[in-house]
Design a protein around this motif. Structure first.
Motif, PDB file in Angstrom:
ATOM      1  N   ARG A   1       0.862  -1.185   0.000  1.00  0.00           N
ATOM      2  CA  ARG A   1       0.000   0.000   0.000  1.00  0.00           C
ATOM      3  C   ARG A   1       0.896   1.232   0.000  1.00  0.00           C
ATOM      4  N   LEU A   2       0.699   2.091  -0.988  1.00  0.00           N
ATOM      5  CA  LEU A   2       1.504   3.300  -1.091  1.00  0.00           C
ATOM      6  C   LEU A   2       0.593   4.524  -1.047  1.00  0.00           C
ATOM      7  N   ALA A   3       0.761   5.302  -0.002  1.00  0.00           N
ATOM      8  CA  ALA A   3       0.050   6.567   0.087  1.00  0.00           C
ATOM      9  C   ALA A   3       0.721   7.580  -0.846  1.00  0.00           C
ATOM     10  N   PRO A   4       0.052   8.666  -1.157  1.00  0.00           N
ATOM     11  CA  PRO A   4       0.680   9.691  -1.990  1.00  0.00           C
ATOM     12  C   PRO A   4       2.014  10.139  -1.407  1.00  0.00           C
ATOM     13  N   GLN A   5       3.025  10.249  -2.257  1.00  0.00           N
ATOM     14  CA  GLN A   5       4.389  10.669  -1.932  1.00  0.00           C
ATOM     15  C   GLN A   5       5.179   9.640  -1.126  1.00  0.00           C
ATOM     16  N   ALA A   6       4.641   8.447  -0.971  1.00  0.00           N
ATOM     17  CA  ALA A   6       5.371   7.377  -0.281  1.00  0.00           C
ATOM     18  C   ALA A   6       6.131   6.542  -1.299  1.00  0.00           C
ATOM     19  N   GLN A   7       7.156   5.847  -0.807  1.00  0.00           N
ATOM     20  CA  GLN A   7       7.890   4.954  -1.683  1.00  0.00           C
ATOM     21  C   GLN A   7       8.416   3.770  -0.893  1.00  0.00           C
ATOM     22  N   TYR A   8       8.775   2.719  -1.622  1.00  0.00           N
ATOM     23  CA  TYR A   8       9.278   1.490  -1.004  1.00  0.00           C
ATOM     24  C   TYR A   8      10.289   0.862  -1.952  1.00  0.00           C
ATOM     25  N   THR A   9      11.411   0.398  -1.416  1.00  0.00           N
ATOM     26  CA  THR A   9      12.406  -0.324  -2.196  1.00  0.00           C
ATOM     27  C   THR A   9      12.454  -1.760  -1.721  1.00  0.00           C
ATOM     28  N   GLY A  10      12.273  -2.685  -2.641  1.00  0.00           N
ATOM     29  CA  GLY A  10      12.269  -4.100  -2.295  1.00  0.00           C
ATOM     30  C   GLY A  10      12.847  -4.923  -3.429  1.00  0.00           C
ATOM     31  N   LEU A  11      12.810  -6.237  -3.256  1.00  0.00           N
ATOM     32  CA  LEU A  11      13.405  -7.119  -4.262  1.00  0.00           C
ATOM     33  C   LEU A  11      12.379  -8.107  -4.786  1.00  0.00           C
ATOM     34  N   MET A  12      12.610  -8.515  -6.018  1.00  0.00           N
ATOM     35  CA  MET A  12      11.838  -9.591  -6.627  1.00  0.00           C
ATOM     36  C   MET A  12      12.817 -10.522  -7.327  1.00  0.00           C
ATOM     37  N   SER A  13      12.650 -11.825  -7.110  1.00  0.00           N
ATOM     38  CA  SER A  13      13.477 -12.822  -7.774  1.00  0.00           C
ATOM     39  C   SER A  13      12.636 -13.588  -8.785  1.00  0.00           C
ATOM     40  N   PHE A  14      13.270 -13.955  -9.897  1.00  0.00           N
ATOM     41  CA  PHE A  14      12.581 -14.644 -10.978  1.00  0.00           C
ATOM     42  C   PHE A  14      13.313 -15.940 -11.301  1.00  0.00           C
ATOM     43  N   LEU A  15      12.544 -16.994 -11.560  1.00  0.00           N
ATOM     44  CA  LEU A  15      13.110 -18.292 -11.895  1.00  0.00           C
ATOM     45  C   LEU A  15      13.618 -18.274 -13.334  1.00  0.00           C
ATOM     46  N   THR A  16      14.895 -18.628 -13.517  1.00  0.00           N
ATOM     47  CA  THR A  16      15.517 -18.580 -14.834  1.00  0.00           C
ATOM     48  C   THR A  16      16.315 -19.862 -15.076  1.00  0.00           C
ATOM     49  N   PRO A  17      16.826 -20.058 -16.289  1.00  0.00           N
ATOM     50  CA  PRO A  17      17.799 -21.139 -16.488  1.00  0.00           C
ATOM     51  C   PRO A  17      19.028 -20.925 -15.609  1.00  0.00           C
TER      52      PRO A  17
END
Length: 270
Positions: free
Chosen positions: A219-235
């Motif tokens: 949930r992001l309110a106006p002027q808010a921010q978040y830094t996070g990670l996402m991993s993806f399955l690959t060869p």
């Protein structure tokens, strides 16, 4: 802190907690090769550091340029180091080095300093002592301009890390609009290569693989921010010529339907 160099650091007392019989001082040759390796990293001589790696590690990184990339992507610079402890294992020695590091913090978007304990293996190979420097990606980069904006939601990919069998993105999600939104990027987010082949996000209970905040809904309110990670399955050895990304779904409060955030392709070279 979530940076490639610092994500895998061991606790300061890891060796101190071992029984006295399990501890063992480094022999002069072992100390020398470890000092040469960390000294080469400190000096930015990744060619020299690469030459000191074990054959398995050299096959993993493949080139000294790839080894250098994991430090360059995070702006890591070793200001100083001290060997503080060691122990024997079945293959050789494990040494703990206290390192004073400069790095760029993606979450704060600012330079930072930290002192951390790092574990290195010292192995005896066919041609002498070598170094094992584990748990890094085999390649990393901080892309310029890999970003997209839709309906007041900006998404900027800060770093891309290539591991065996997975790709990790560190991204900042910013709400620059005036309406609160909910992002559910594990719903329909797609990573594609230059051929259009898609790679799914990794949904697990391991915090190093799956960002709980992004998985459960951000949930992001106006002027808010978040830094996070996402991993993806690959060869196992994923070497795309370009990457494309679509973040979805995103739902603004009061809206009738969600929307998605498509990126322009990022060229990664041959």
């Amino acid at each position: 802190m979530k940076v490639a160099r610092l994500a895998f650091l061991l606790a300061a007392g890891a060796v101190a907690l071992l029984p006295a019989a399990a501890r063992a001082a480094l022999q002069p040759a072992q100390r020398a090769v470890l000092q040469q390796y960390v000294g080469a990293l400190q000096a930015g001589r990744f060619d020299r550091a690469f030459a000191l790696l074990s054959p398995d590690e050299q096959r993993y990184f493949r080139t000294s340029a790839n080894l250098a990339s994991i430090y360059q992507a995070d702006g890591v610079k070793i200001d100083g180091f001290t060997i503080v402890a060691s122990q024997s294992d079945q293959l050789g020695k494990v040494a703990i080095v206290s390192e004073r590091n400069e790095f760029f913090d993606e979450r704060r978007q600012s330079p930072e300093h930290a002192t951390a304990k790092v574990a290195y293996g010292i192995l005896r190979g066919a041609h002498g002592l070598t170094i094992k420097d584990p748990l890094h990606p085999w390649r990393a980069l901080a892309p310029h301009g890999f970003a997209a904006s839709v309906n007041g939601i900006d998404v900027t990919v800060r770093k891309i890390s290539f591991f065996t069998g997975r790709l990790e993105l560190v991204a900042t999600f910013a709400n620059v609009g005036d309406t609160t939104v909910t992002l559910l990027p594990y719903g329909r987010t797609v990573l594609r290569d230059q051929n259009g082949k898609s790679y799914p996000p990794i949904a697990s209970r391991l915090p190093g693989l799956t960002d709980k905040t992004l998985y459960t809904g951000l949930r992001l309110a106006p002027q808010a921010q978040y830094t996070g990670l996402m991993s993806f399955l690959t060869p196992d050895r994923f070497e795309p010529k370009s990457l494309n990304l679509t973040i979805a779904p995103v739902l603004a409060d009061g809206a009738d339907a969600p929307f998605e955030i498509p990126f322009q392709p990022l060229a990664l070279g041959p």
